[in-house]
Design a protein around this motif. Structure first.
Motif, mmCIF file in Angstrom:
data_model
loop_
_atom_site.group_PDB
_atom_site.id
_atom_site.type_symbol
_atom_site.label_atom_id
_atom_site.label_comp_id
_atom_site.label_asym_id
_atom_site.label_seq_id
_atom_site.Cartn_x
_atom_site.Cartn_y
_atom_site.Cartn_z
ATOM 1 N N ALA A 69 26.909 -21.403 -4.062
ATOM 2 C CA ALA A 69 26.769 -22.751 -3.495
ATOM 3 C C ALA A 69 26.198 -22.725 -2.073
ATOM 4 O O ALA A 69 25.643 -23.725 -1.601
ATOM 5 C CB ALA A 69 28.115 -23.455 -3.506
ATOM 6 N N LEU B 120 27.078 -15.674 -13.523
ATOM 7 C CA LEU B 120 28.505 -15.708 -13.843
ATOM 8 C C LEU B 120 28.874 -14.594 -14.822
ATOM 9 O O LEU B 120 28.122 -14.299 -15.746
ATOM 10 C CB LEU B 120 28.891 -17.072 -14.437
ATOM 11 C CG LEU B 120 28.632 -18.284 -13.531
ATOM 12 C CD1 LEU B 120 28.971 -19.556 -14.262
ATOM 13 C CD2 LEU B 120 29.455 -18.188 -12.247
ATOM 14 N N THR C 211 35.199 -16.030 -11.326
ATOM 15 C CA THR C 211 34.099 -16.990 -11.520
ATOM 16 C C THR C 211 33.994 -17.949 -10.334
ATOM 17 O O THR C 211 32.890 -18.245 -9.862
ATOM 18 C CB THR C 211 34.312 -17.780 -12.832
ATOM 19 O OG1 THR C 211 34.531 -16.853 -13.896
ATOM 20 C CG2 THR C 211 33.123 -18.647 -13.165
ATOM 21 N N TRP D 188 23.379 -21.408 -13.185
ATOM 22 C CA TRP D 188 24.096 -20.240 -12.661
ATOM 23 C C TRP D 188 24.630 -19.329 -13.767
ATOM 24 O O TRP D 188 25.404 -18.425 -13.487
ATOM 25 C CB TRP D 188 25.276 -20.709 -11.790
ATOM 26 C CG TRP D 188 24.847 -21.372 -10.515
ATOM 27 C CD1 TRP D 188 23.585 -21.443 -10.013
ATOM 28 C CD2 TRP D 188 25.691 -22.049 -9.582
ATOM 29 N NE1 TRP D 188 23.576 -22.115 -8.822
ATOM 30 C CE2 TRP D 188 24.872 -22.519 -8.527
ATOM 31 C CE3 TRP D 188 27.047 -22.318 -9.515
ATOM 32 C CZ2 TRP D 188 25.369 -23.222 -7.440
ATOM 33 C CZ3 TRP D 188 27.543 -23.022 -8.436
ATOM 34 C CH2 TRP D 188 26.716 -23.474 -7.407
ATOM 35 N N LYS E 22 30.840 -18.602 -7.747
ATOM 36 C CA LYS E 22 30.295 -19.959 -7.562
ATOM 37 C C LYS E 22 30.305 -20.363 -6.090
ATOM 38 O O LYS E 22 29.387 -21.043 -5.614
ATOM 39 C CB LYS E 22 31.118 -20.962 -8.372
ATOM 40 C CG LYS E 22 30.791 -20.976 -9.861
ATOM 41 C CD LYS E 22 31.614 -22.024 -10.567
ATOM 42 C CE LYS E 22 31.280 -22.067 -12.058
ATOM 43 N NZ LYS E 22 32.116 -23.051 -12.773
ATOM 44 N N ARG E 23 31.340 -19.948 -5.387
ATOM 45 C CA ARG E 23 31.449 -20.283 -3.960
ATOM 46 C C ARG E 23 30.316 -19.641 -3.164
ATOM 47 O O ARG E 23 29.760 -20.265 -2.251
ATOM 48 C CB ARG E 23 32.805 -19.795 -3.449
ATOM 49 C CG ARG E 23 33.183 -20.342 -2.095
ATOM 50 C CD ARG E 23 34.552 -19.844 -1.715
ATOM 51 N NE ARG E 23 35.053 -20.471 -0.516
ATOM 52 C CZ ARG E 23 36.216 -20.202 0.038
ATOM 53 N NH1 ARG E 23 37.013 -19.305 -0.497
ATOM 54 N NH2 ARG E 23 36.609 -20.816 1.134
ATOM 55 N N GLU F 109 38.803 -27.871 -11.076
ATOM 56 C CA GLU F 109 38.904 -26.431 -11.291
ATOM 57 C C GLU F 109 40.345 -25.987 -11.518
ATOM 58 O O GLU F 109 40.618 -25.127 -12.351
ATOM 59 C CB GLU F 109 38.322 -25.674 -10.080
ATOM 60 C CG GLU F 109 36.844 -25.897 -9.833
ATOM 61 C CD GLU F 109 35.957 -25.307 -10.922
ATOM 62 O OE1 GLU F 109 36.453 -24.492 -11.721
ATOM 63 O OE2 GLU F 109 34.777 -25.684 -10.983
#
Length: 354
Positions: A203, A217, A195, A213, A199-200, A175
């Motif tokens: 998860a 996003l 973003t 996903w 995502k965190r 990343e």
């Protein structure tokens, strides 16, 4: 039958077993070594922390040498070295130390679940000024952007010169590289940080692990920049013609065309004198106009009517009369008559009592 989603995900808390001497009891067949140069300004720091570097590498049976004359660091394996990957980690350690990463952070590379990535950004932008601006954009105001990126990726990031050194887990390094390269391509890091934050959160949900996903996003549209300013002087290409340009006319050709060539010498002089006098008259007229400008009065501003201030005030005559009466009764330095009479009566009462 095992669910495919369980095979794709790693169980929480799972860790790969450490590599021990029992896995490679005979050791290594050949000696390997790596060397790297370091800048002059890092010499004092490396000289100070070198005993700690030797101690950390000694636990993995790797020798480390510091050459201050040549300005280089060298790591080599020994007969006792049993881990073949230890020399690669030692090479990364000296690379990070050369790139201004402090020893406390660089020594983490010797752990199994930590890796490093040195991203070269110097050749990604042509202009030096643009490069400095984009590198500063990666740092953010007072290093806030870099700190946010470190928290989201669990990596230590060091921006130094023409390189970016990152240290942390493999997923975080991937990343970091993406964000750094996008920043150098004029994509602001805040978009990638947003973003990563989404995502965190996604998860954490076990149901969304196997799903796409893309719908969650954000999609950022690129804004069209303003068109380049057109130059004042435009160079227009002339149409190609195989014929050469016409020959410029001489003075005689011009006189023949106007008919002056056939005039007599006296007539030519008279015409020249008339032209000179006309020019002189124009010059005198212009000069006279400039002189007369000083005598032209400036335009006066329109007069503003001022409001009359009412000076008349209402005078209370009765109040003034009372003040005058009170003033007459009082004598300078003496008490008023009423107070004197009261005092005299009080004194007489005291005498009678006695």
């Amino acid at each position: 039958t095992v669910d495919e989603s369980e095979l794709l995900t790693v169980p929480d808390g799972w860790k790969e077993p450490a590599f021990t001497r029992e896995d490679n009891p005979r050791g290594l067949l050949e000696e390997s070594s790596f060397a790297t140069l370091f800048p002059k300004y890092r010499e004092a720091y490396l000289k100070e922390c070198w005993p700690l570097v030797q101690k950390a590498l000694g636990e993995h049976y790797v020798n480390a040498a510091l050459d201050l004359i040549e300005g280089s660091m060298t790591v080599t394996t020994t007969k006792k070295t049993f881990d073949p990957y230890a020399i690669i980690r030692a090479r990364d350690l000296i690379k990070l130390l050369a790139r201004s990463v402090p020893f406390e952070q660089a020594v983490r590379i010797l752990q199994d679940d930590v890796a490093c990535d040195i991203i070269k950004i110097g050749s990604l932008v042509r202009k030096r000024e643009t490069f400095i601006k984009r590198r500063a954009r990666l740092l953010g105001p007072k290093g806030s952007t870099l700190k946010a990126l470190e928290l989201l990726t669990n990596c230590y990031i060091m921006v130094q010169g023409n390189t970016v050194s990152a240290l942390g887990p493999f997923s975080g390094l991937k990343e970091v590289r993406k964000v750094v390269l996008d920043t150098m391509k004029n994509i602001h890091p805040i978009y990638n940080i947003k973003t990563l934050m989404i995502k965190r959160e996604l998860a954490k949900d076990p149901e969304l692990r196997t799903q796409s996903w893309e719908r969650f996003l954000p999609k950022f549209k690129r804004k069209n920049l303003k068109k380049r300013k057109e130059p004042k002087k435009k160079n227009t290409k002339k149409e190609y013609t195989p014929f050469p340009p016409p020959q410029p006319e001489s003075q005689i050709d011009k006189e023949l065309a106007s008919g002056e060539y056939f005039l007599k010498e006296r007539q030519k002089k008279r015409k020249q004198m008339e032209e000179i006098k006309a020019k002189q008259a124009d010059a005198v007229k212009r000069r006279q106009e400039e002189r007369n400008k000083a005598f032209i009065p400036p335009k006066e501003k329109p007069a503003v009517k001022t409001k009359k201030v009412s000076t008349e005030k209402k005078i209370d005559i009765e109040a003034i009369k009372e003040k005058v009466k009170n003033a007459k009764k009082k004598k300078l330095g003496a008490l008023p008559e009423e107070e004197v009479k009261l005092k005299m009566a009080a004194d007489e009462k005291k005498k009678k009592k006695k």
